[in-house]
Design a protein around this motif. Sequence first.
Motif, mmCIF file in Angstrom:
data_model
loop_
_atom_site.group_PDB
_atom_site.id
_atom_site.type_symbol
_atom_site.label_atom_id
_atom_site.label_comp_id
_atom_site.label_asym_id
_atom_site.label_seq_id
_atom_site.Cartn_x
_atom_site.Cartn_y
_atom_site.Cartn_z
ATOM 1 N N VAL A 8 44.544 43.987 44.994
ATOM 2 C CA VAL A 8 45.226 43.493 43.799
ATOM 3 C C VAL A 8 44.234 42.745 42.916
ATOM 4 O O VAL A 8 43.491 41.889 43.403
ATOM 5 C CB VAL A 8 46.393 42.542 44.147
ATOM 6 C CG1 VAL A 8 47.082 42.040 42.866
ATOM 7 C CG2 VAL A 8 47.411 43.225 45.062
ATOM 8 N N VAL A 9 44.226 43.086 41.640
ATOM 9 C CA VAL A 9 43.521 42.284 40.650
ATOM 10 C C VAL A 9 44.558 41.417 39.938
ATOM 11 O O VAL A 9 45.556 41.932 39.432
ATOM 12 C CB VAL A 9 42.774 43.150 39.618
ATOM 13 C CG1 VAL A 9 42.168 42.270 38.516
ATOM 14 C CG2 VAL A 9 41.682 43.974 40.301
ATOM 15 N N VAL A 31 42.216 40.056 47.119
ATOM 16 C CA VAL A 31 42.541 39.679 45.743
ATOM 17 C C VAL A 31 41.285 39.351 44.965
ATOM 18 O O VAL A 31 40.383 38.663 45.461
ATOM 19 C CB VAL A 31 43.477 38.450 45.732
ATOM 20 C CG1 VAL A 31 43.716 37.959 44.299
ATOM 21 C CG2 VAL A 31 44.804 38.776 46.406
ATOM 22 N N LEU A 32 41.257 39.839 43.734
ATOM 23 C CA LEU A 32 40.253 39.432 42.751
ATOM 24 C C LEU A 32 40.998 38.769 41.599
ATOM 25 O O LEU A 32 41.886 39.378 40.998
ATOM 26 C CB LEU A 32 39.466 40.636 42.243
ATOM 27 C CG LEU A 32 38.531 40.391 41.057
ATOM 28 C CD1 LEU A 32 37.404 39.437 41.428
ATOM 29 C CD2 LEU A 32 37.962 41.721 40.536
ATOM 30 N N ALA A 156 43.347 29.864 47.507
ATOM 31 C CA ALA A 156 43.186 31.318 47.487
ATOM 32 C C ALA A 156 41.778 31.717 47.930
ATOM 33 O O ALA A 156 41.610 32.668 48.715
ATOM 34 C CB ALA A 156 43.483 31.857 46.086
ATOM 35 N N ARG A 157 40.776 30.992 47.435
ATOM 36 C CA ARG A 157 39.397 31.275 47.853
ATOM 37 C C ARG A 157 39.239 31.106 49.358
ATOM 38 O O ARG A 157 38.574 31.916 50.022
ATOM 39 C CB ARG A 157 38.422 30.333 47.140
ATOM 40 C CG ARG A 157 38.072 30.700 45.719
ATOM 41 C CD ARG A 157 36.833 29.904 45.310
ATOM 42 N NE ARG A 157 36.544 30.050 43.895
ATOM 43 C CZ ARG A 157 36.883 29.169 42.971
ATOM 44 N NH1 ARG A 157 37.577 28.081 43.328
ATOM 45 N NH2 ARG A 157 36.570 29.345 41.714
ATOM 46 N N ALA A 161 40.086 35.185 48.587
ATOM 47 C CA ALA A 161 40.115 35.682 47.209
ATOM 48 C C ALA A 161 38.765 35.452 46.535
ATOM 49 O O ALA A 161 38.079 34.460 46.800
ATOM 50 C CB ALA A 161 41.221 34.995 46.417
ATOM 51 N N VAL A 162 38.412 36.359 45.641
ATOM 52 C CA VAL A 162 37.257 36.180 44.768
ATOM 53 C C VAL A 162 37.785 35.734 43.413
ATOM 54 O O VAL A 162 38.678 36.374 42.848
ATOM 55 C CB VAL A 162 36.445 37.485 44.628
ATOM 56 C CG1 VAL A 162 35.321 37.325 43.620
ATOM 57 C CG2 VAL A 162 35.911 37.911 45.993
ATOM 58 N N VAL A 163 37.266 34.627 42.900
ATOM 59 C CA VAL A 163 37.713 34.067 41.623
ATOM 60 C C VAL A 163 36.550 34.092 40.648
ATOM 61 O O VAL A 163 35.483 33.538 40.939
ATOM 62 C CB VAL A 163 38.230 32.627 41.791
ATOM 63 C CG1 VAL A 163 38.683 32.055 40.449
ATOM 64 C CG2 VAL A 163 39.366 32.572 42.814
#
Length: 362
Positions: A8-9, A31-32, A156-157, A161-163
Amino acid sequence: MGIDEVDVVVVGGGAMGSAAAWQLTRRGVTVLLLEQYEEGHTRGASHGASRIFRLTYPDAVHIGLAREAQRLWRELEDESGAGLLTVTGGVDHGDHPYLDQLADGLTAAGVAYEWLEPAAAAERWPGIRFDTRALFHPDSGRLHADRSVAALQAAARDRGAVVRHDTPVTAIEVVGEDAVLVHTGSGSYRARRVVAAVNAWAAELVGALVPLPPLRVTQEQPAHFAALEPEAGWPSFGHLSAGVTVYGLATPGEGIKAGFHGTGPEVDPDHRDFRPEPTQLAALRDYARKWLPGVDSDVCVPISCTYTTTPTSTFVLDRRGPVVVATGFSGHGFKFVPAIGRVLADLAIDGSRPDSRFSSHS
């Protein structure tokens, strides 16, 4: 240049997008999260130190979402170690019949509240003038907006996740029922789903993919007034009458925040001047002079933020094909943030839909 792949982006690193990223990663989804501006920017609707939290709505759907959010805010605090939600109590007053509708909704949902006569309310909160009975709700309070966004992204990170900030999305391209390309100036990403939590930019970015209602973007001009009464004693408050709708709360270290609800001029979110509109600011100072004896109405610091409002002030939380959209939070969405993140995760993962009122075409 190759195309990176992810489950998911999430487009939009404000409160709603960050909450969606947190909720998705809690379910093991890769997630990105892409945000067009720098970390901590002030160009959207999620910055600042204070937002009102309350359970006061006339209907079970919004009360239920607020209750869920209340629980999830505490879970986020436990997970992140950040203090986000401060309970101060809240009070609404005025001669508008909506107050009775609020009380009816709270009664039906079993939420605690109390009616106070004007003299009793003024004795409890001398910084506010009351000329009608007041609806006190003890579970209300204040959320720290900047800290909430940072906590959501950090959580999230921590879950993988990548932020990426400073990464504007230039286009979203649907290539199948379970495939979407998200294009940026520095590369493209392929995903099963995209969550577009871009609020004021929704029509521009996904208006051709999802049938959105008309969205009105305005620049609102609340202000922090110097407190004469100790900030710690202030509740969150609302003043509802035929001629005025005002909200307010204490912002520790900055004063008492007060503002008219949804009265600012329409703006292009990419071309804002951030300057207070003189007539609105003068009217707000006049209001404070009359109704907020606990502040110095001549000493204030204007604030600039945006509302993205639907015709009914109802949120848009919906999905079309692989595109999930969140917009139209109409100046009252922040309290629900972690619950809306859960709704967006449901939409992205299995298409589970919230109440039909949140449909993009309602």
